[in-house]
Design an enzyme around this catalytic site. Structure first.
Site, PDB file in Angstrom:
ATOM      1  CD  GLU A  66      -8.615   4.128   9.682  1.00  7.90           C
ATOM      2  OE1 GLU A  66      -8.643   3.559  10.783  1.00  7.90           O
ATOM      3  OE2 GLU A  66      -9.441   3.912   8.779  1.00  7.90           O
ATOM      4  CE  LYS A 132     -11.248   3.524  13.561  1.00  6.04           C
ATOM      5  NZ  LYS A 132     -10.664   2.662  12.488  1.00  6.04           N
ATOM      6  CB  CYS A 168     -12.513   4.544   9.574  1.00  9.35           C
ATOM      7  SG  CYS A 168     -12.960   3.396   8.237  1.00  9.35           S
TER       8      CYS A 168
END
Length: 563
Positions: A66, A132, A168
């Site tokens: 990430e 994200k 994540c």
């Protein structure tokens, strides 16, 4: 708001009109590596090298952690006006890498906002990107300060399989992977920058097993590694089968390029020949402390570190960690005795320094302390002696260490532990003077465990046994013992862990079996020491809740102990 799904096909066009041969397997490379915050050009160069290496080993796809292009956490670097141009330039520099798909974590900036994103790069072109969706805003995370929320699901087809992308926190939530499954994903790739805390790897494994088995989807989970300020990323990247079992697991705390191959027909990964060694709690804690110190010192440009060696267990453990992190040639120990320093402390400090082969100097502070006392005598006007005089000793030592740091360019390591920092059992501008506190997030009872663990690693103990067994003392007055002012450390740490790490209140802690008067006393000490902690150096986070960026209280407040 409804969510759209973006699908990209990476299958090369066939101008001859021939039938495309779908391969029976796809090999993924998990690039578990340290990408330094802000060093965009060097990070892109590292990606290039790893992609070429992975391609040479037969990889079809390489996945980076990430925000790897910028490093994590970049904090207010995300607000710099030149960020977008630098990122675009770095991505463009990767355009000549062919014959391998690169999935790159990066910050995406456009007229819609700033996003925590993953780019799909293939044969010189960016084929797509994913933003994200779930932005963590708790603990050490404050992503909502910087990022806008992604809305789209993203899948891409490659060599006969449909791959869904997550980043994540998306995987810790239920809906993103469920949505990808409904859209036809055969496999999930997740980019992560998940920082270390004790037992975190077991928690990750349980979560991955649950997500895979619930949705019958294999998952490729790539995590960052290395230290960044007070955080350590511990790697442990994993690949799970669709039934939740682990097919591959990378080493902890180490850079590793891990390859794994997926059978396109069965959607099963090959099995790892040899899993990495399992780490005990003490082992993973110790490794985190070593990595955190190593990367902070090396990336900050210091030539070495200097430690005030007292002959006690805290400075002894700090010395061990420093040597393991940096090598004995970069560690300098100074013993600064005063009239209350015992002969045992002098002997043990020298024994530790010799055993670890570090530079060792004895610098008595009697003249310095007496000079300060003489200067203050007219001002104190015959006031009775108290802790003020004791603190002069600690502050004299702080002045000496900072002067040596200033002269020779070494970083001063403080040696206070979490128990002491919690209750204020430390001297501001004295033993708190320095640039990095190795044991800042380590309770005193854990210090003993780690010292014993480190001694077990070698035939000859690196910390003398009596350093571990004799009662701890600051040695600021005759026959002083820590337990003169504090309860037994097992009791103290029990109360502190409930109050600090578990956020329990006064009555809840009493209900756990602790004495009410003692609980009230300790909570008051913690609350009254907030101003000290605000001025303390940073140190590596290893617990669920460390002092620093994830525990922030007002210095002036009227909150009652019973609250």
């Amino acid at each position: 708001m409804s969510k759209d799904t973006t699908t990209t096909n990476l299958t090369a066009e066939n101008p001859a009109g021939e039938n495309t041969i779908i391969p029976k397997a796809v090999t993924f490379a998990l690039a578990q590596s340290h990408f330094l915050v802000g060093d965009i050009t060097a990070n892109a160069d590292k990606m290039r090298q790893l992609a070429i290496e992975a391609r040479g080993q037969g990889a079809d796809v390489i996945i980076f952690p990430e925000l790897a292009l910028l490093g994590y956490p970049p904090q207010d670097l995300l607000l710099r006006p030149s960020l977008s141009g630098r990122v675009k330039s770095a991505l463009s520099a990767l355009s000549d890498i062919e014959d391998i798909v690169m999935i790159v974590g990066y910050p995406h900036v456009d007229h819609h906002g700033t996003f925590n994103s993953a780019a799909i790069l293939h044969n010189g072109h960016q084929k797509g990107f994913y933003h994200k969706q779930f932005l963590p805003n708790y603990g050490v995370f404050d992503e909502r300060r910087y990022f806008d929320k992604g809305r789209n699901q993203v899948l891409f087809d490659y060599k006969g399989i449909t791959i869904g992308l997550l980043i994540c926190e998306d995987l810790w939530e239920k809906t993103p992977i469920s949505d990808l499954k409904q859209q036809g994903a055969d496999l999930i790739v997740c980019l992560n920058a998940s920082p270390f805390e004790t037992d975190k790897q077991d928690t990750r494994k349980a979560m991955l097993a649950k997500r895979s088995s619930e949705h019958k989807l294999p998952i490729v989970y790539v995590n960052a590694v290395g230290g960044q300020d007070d955080l350590v990323f511990d790697g442990g990247s994993m690949v799970t089968q669709a039934d939740g079992t682990i097919a591959h697991e990378a080493s902890r705390f180490l850079d590793q390029l891990m390859l794994t191959t997926l059978d396109v027909e069965t959607l099963k990964f090959d099995s790892q020949a040899k899993a990495p060694l399992s780490l005990s709690r003490e082992s993973e804690m110790y490794q985190a402390l070593v990595v955190g110190l190593r990367d902070y010192v090396n990336h900050s440009g210091f030539t070495g570190v200097i430690i005030g060696l007292s002959g006690g267990i805290d400075s002894a453990l700090t010395l061990c960690i420093a040597v393991d992190a940096l090598g004995s040639d970069k560690v300098y120990a100074v013993m600064m005795p005063y009239e209350y320093t015992s002969k045992i402390s002098l002997e043990d400090a020298q024994a530790q320094a010799r055993r670890l082969n570090v530079s060792y100097t004895v610098c008595p502070i009697f003249d310095a302390v007496e000079g300060i006392r003489h200067t203050l005598a007219p001002l104190f006007n015959q006031s009775p002696a108290d802790t003020t005089e004791e603190n002069i000793q600690a502050r004299a030592r702080g002045v000496i260490l900072m002067a040596l740091s200033n002269k020779f360019g070494h970083l001063v390591l403080t040696t206070g532990n979490k128990s002491e920092l919690a209750v204020g059992y430390s001297t501001l501008y004295g033993d708190m003077a320095g640039g990095f506190d190795v044991l800042k997030d380590v309770y005193k009872s854990q210090v003993y465990n780690l010292a014993s663990y480190r001694n077990r690693l070698e035939d000859t103990p690196v910390i003398p046994e009596r350093v571990i067994t004799r009662p701890p003392s600051a040695e600021l007055r005759p026959d002083q013992k820590d337990q003169d002012s504090l309860p037994d450390y097992e009791v103290l740490d029990g109360i502190l862990s409930l109050y600090i790490d578990e956020d329990m209140g006064y009555q809840d802690i009493i209900d756990k079996g602790f004495d009410a008067a003692m609980v009230g006393k300790i909570i008051k000490m913690v609350d009254n020491s907030e101003y000290k902690r605000l001025q303390a150096p940073i140190g590596t986070k290893i617990s669920h809740k460390a002092f620093g960026r994830e525990r922030r209280y007002p210095l002036v407040n009227k909150w009652s102990v019973e609250g």
